[in-house]
Design a protein around this motif. Structure first.
Motif, PDB file in Angstrom:
ATOM      1  N   TRP A  79     -58.880  40.435 -16.364  1.00 50.07           N
ATOM      2  CA  TRP A  79     -60.335  40.540 -16.321  1.00 50.07           C
ATOM      3  C   TRP A  79     -60.713  41.413 -15.131  1.00 50.07           C
ATOM      4  O   TRP A  79     -60.186  41.243 -14.027  1.00 50.07           O
ATOM      5  N   PHE A  80     -61.655  42.342 -15.352  1.00 44.46           N
ATOM      6  CA  PHE A  80     -62.047  43.290 -14.311  1.00 44.46           C
ATOM      7  C   PHE A  80     -63.460  42.966 -13.821  1.00 44.46           C
ATOM      8  O   PHE A  80     -64.375  42.769 -14.612  1.00 44.46           O
ATOM      9  N   ARG A  81     -63.621  42.950 -12.516  1.00 45.12           N
ATOM     10  CA  ARG A  81     -64.897  42.590 -11.895  1.00 45.12           C
ATOM     11  C   ARG A  81     -65.689  43.843 -11.526  1.00 45.12           C
ATOM     12  O   ARG A  81     -65.184  44.729 -10.854  1.00 45.12           O
ATOM     13  N   ILE A  82     -66.947  43.889 -11.976  1.00 43.26           N
ATOM     14  CA  ILE A  82     -67.870  44.954 -11.598  1.00 43.26           C
ATOM     15  C   ILE A  82     -68.975  44.352 -10.740  1.00 43.26           C
ATOM     16  O   ILE A  82     -69.719  43.486 -11.197  1.00 43.26           O
ATOM     17  N   LEU A  83     -69.064  44.805  -9.494  1.00 45.75           N
ATOM     18  CA  LEU A  83     -70.150  44.365  -8.622  1.00 45.75           C
ATOM     19  C   LEU A  83     -71.418  45.117  -9.031  1.00 45.75           C
ATOM     20  O   LEU A  83     -71.394  46.340  -9.175  1.00 45.75           O
ATOM     21  N   ARG A 104     -71.817  49.263  -7.231  1.00 46.89           N
ATOM     22  CA  ARG A 104     -71.471  49.296  -8.664  1.00 46.89           C
ATOM     23  C   ARG A 104     -70.739  50.570  -9.081  1.00 46.89           C
ATOM     24  O   ARG A 104     -69.822  50.515  -9.897  1.00 46.89           O
ATOM     25  N   ASP A 105     -71.125  51.721  -8.532  1.00 37.97           N
ATOM     26  CA  ASP A 105     -70.482  52.961  -8.965  1.00 37.97           C
ATOM     27  C   ASP A 105     -68.993  52.962  -8.631  1.00 37.97           C
ATOM     28  O   ASP A 105     -68.164  53.426  -9.432  1.00 37.97           O
ATOM     29  N   ASP A 106     -68.635  52.448  -7.450  1.00 36.59           N
ATOM     30  CA  ASP A 106     -67.221  52.386  -7.075  1.00 36.59           C
ATOM     31  C   ASP A 106     -66.457  51.463  -8.021  1.00 36.59           C
ATOM     32  O   ASP A 106     -65.321  51.760  -8.416  1.00 36.59           O
ATOM     33  N   SER A 107     -67.082  50.323  -8.379  1.00 39.68           N
ATOM     34  CA  SER A 107     -66.435  49.387  -9.298  1.00 39.68           C
ATOM     35  C   SER A 107     -66.229  50.022 -10.663  1.00 39.68           C
ATOM     36  O   SER A 107     -65.155  49.904 -11.279  1.00 39.68           O
ATOM     37  N   VAL A 136     -62.946  52.781 -14.974  1.00 35.34           N
ATOM     38  CA  VAL A 136     -62.737  53.940 -15.850  1.00 35.34           C
ATOM     39  C   VAL A 136     -61.380  54.587 -15.564  1.00 35.34           C
ATOM     40  O   VAL A 136     -60.642  54.937 -16.492  1.00 35.34           O
ATOM     41  N   GLU A 137     -61.048  54.739 -14.289  1.00 36.50           N
ATOM     42  CA  GLU A 137     -59.763  55.338 -13.947  1.00 36.50           C
ATOM     43  C   GLU A 137     -58.612  54.475 -14.448  1.00 36.50           C
ATOM     44  O   GLU A 137     -57.586  54.991 -14.904  1.00 36.50           O
ATOM     45  N   ARG A 138     -58.777  53.179 -14.400  1.00 34.74           N
ATOM     46  CA  ARG A 138     -57.729  52.285 -14.898  1.00 34.74           C
ATOM     47  C   ARG A 138     -57.563  52.447 -16.409  1.00 34.74           C
ATOM     48  O   ARG A 138     -56.438  52.508 -16.916  1.00 34.74           O
ATOM     49  N   GLN A 139     -58.666  52.490 -17.130  1.00 43.42           N
ATOM     50  CA  GLN A 139     -58.605  52.585 -18.589  1.00 43.42           C
ATOM     51  C   GLN A 139     -58.027  53.911 -19.072  1.00 43.42           C
ATOM     52  O   GLN A 139     -57.423  53.977 -20.145  1.00 43.42           O
ATOM     53  N   PHE A 140     -58.225  54.975 -18.293  1.00 43.01           N
ATOM     54  CA  PHE A 140     -57.762  56.291 -18.726  1.00 43.01           C
ATOM     55  C   PHE A 140     -56.546  56.765 -17.920  1.00 43.01           C
ATOM     56  O   PHE A 140     -56.242  57.955 -17.909  1.00 43.01           O
ATOM     57  N   ARG A 141     -55.870  55.828 -17.294  1.00 41.01           N
ATOM     58  CA  ARG A 141     -54.691  56.188 -16.525  1.00 41.01           C
ATOM     59  C   ARG A 141     -53.634  56.807 -17.455  1.00 41.01           C
ATOM     60  O   ARG A 141     -53.288  56.226 -18.486  1.00 41.01           O
ATOM     61  N   GLY A 142     -53.175  57.982 -17.105  1.00 41.05           N
ATOM     62  CA  GLY A 142     -52.167  58.664 -17.915  1.00 41.05           C
ATOM     63  C   GLY A 142     -52.742  59.460 -19.065  1.00 41.05           C
ATOM     64  O   GLY A 142     -51.993  60.078 -19.832  1.00 41.05           O
ATOM     65  N   ARG A 156     -68.079  55.899 -18.624  1.00 39.30           N
ATOM     66  CA  ARG A 156     -68.674  55.753 -17.294  1.00 39.30           C
ATOM     67  C   ARG A 156     -70.197  55.630 -17.384  1.00 39.30           C
ATOM     68  O   ARG A 156     -70.803  54.762 -16.763  1.00 39.30           O
ATOM     69  N   GLY A 157     -70.803  56.509 -18.186  1.00 41.28           N
ATOM     70  CA  GLY A 157     -72.256  56.470 -18.329  1.00 41.28           C
ATOM     71  C   GLY A 157     -72.736  55.190 -18.988  1.00 41.28           C
ATOM     72  O   GLY A 157     -73.745  54.606 -18.584  1.00 41.28           O
ATOM     73  N   ASP A 158     -72.004  54.714 -20.024  1.00 40.87           N
ATOM     74  CA  ASP A 158     -72.383  53.484 -20.707  1.00 40.87           C
ATOM     75  C   ASP A 158     -72.307  52.292 -19.763  1.00 40.87           C
ATOM     76  O   ASP A 158     -73.211  51.439 -19.740  1.00 40.87           O
TER      77      ASP A 158
END
Length: 214
Positions: A21-25, A31-34, A39-45, A57-59
């Motif tokens: 589970w991923f936490r977004i502050l 919030r932008d850093d979270s 996003v970077e985790r989901q698109f890693r590689g 990211r925008g959504d």
């Protein structure tokens, strides 16, 4: 801790969530850093999908801004995998101040929620509308109101198409914040109706892990 055991508001709360589970502050300064980290985790590689990356990211930014305006504190998204699939689920934590001079007991809140649900069902004129399950329960953090809802969603072919509708499941926990008139609202949701009971059990376990901190 219950409301009667301490008149001092807690400094914070603590939740235990499963791995994945991923936490977004939701605070604008954080919030932008979270979101960027998610996003970077989901698109890693993955380097050939810049448009999908920016769309996600925008959504997420729009969603985070919306729930923050409604009092949201944190948003957790499930990234748990079951084989090749991700189990979609979310938890929104909201601080809900009540307009009362005195704290509203959970039993009274449960009655109000039940009356509102009954009025909504009667006013809709739809006898097939699922009635939410409302109960008062004891958690580690105190007495809480639990609400489980099944919400029908129209299918791709329109609301009148046979077998077009599917349902999302949500479980809400309304927890009085000790020493205040506010409630902490935990809103869990998943679109996976076929495993609704299993997901509700997971949601219940997470809510039961909440503790207040000084």
């Amino acid at each position: 801790m219950t409301r009667t055991e301490s008149a001092t508001p807690p400094a914070d709360y603590r939740l235990l969530l499963p791995e994945g589970w991923f936490r977004i502050l939701l605070d604008p300064d954080q919030r932008d850093d979270s979101i960027d980290a998610l996003v970077e985790r989901q698109f890693r590689g993955i380097d050939n999908a810049p448009h999908l990356k920016e769309e996600l990211r925008g959504d997420l930014r729009r969603r985070a801004a919306k729930v923050y305006r409604g009092g949201g504190i944190e948003l957790y998204l499930s990234l748990q995998a079951a084989g090749p699939l991700t189990i979609p689920a979310s938890l929104l934590v909201t601080l809900a101040p009540l307009r009362h001079a005195e704290p509203l007991p959970p039993e009274d809140l449960a009655r109000v929620l039940a009356e509102d649900a009954e009025a909504t069902e009667t006013g809709s004129g739809n006898a097939g509308t699922p009635v939410p399950e409302i109960a008062v329960e004891e958690l580690t953090a105190g007495t809480a109101v639990r609400v489980r809802r099944l919400t029908r969603q129209p299918g791709e072919n329109g609301p009148d198409a046979p077998h077009a509708a599917h349902a999302s499941v949500s479980v809400e926990y309304h927890l009085p914040v000790p020493g205040t008139t506010a409630y902490l609202l935990l809103t869990f949701s998943t679109p996976l109706e076929p495993i609704a009971d299993a997901m509700a059990g997971l949601f219940d376990a997470i809510a039961g892990s909440l503790t207040w901190t000084e």
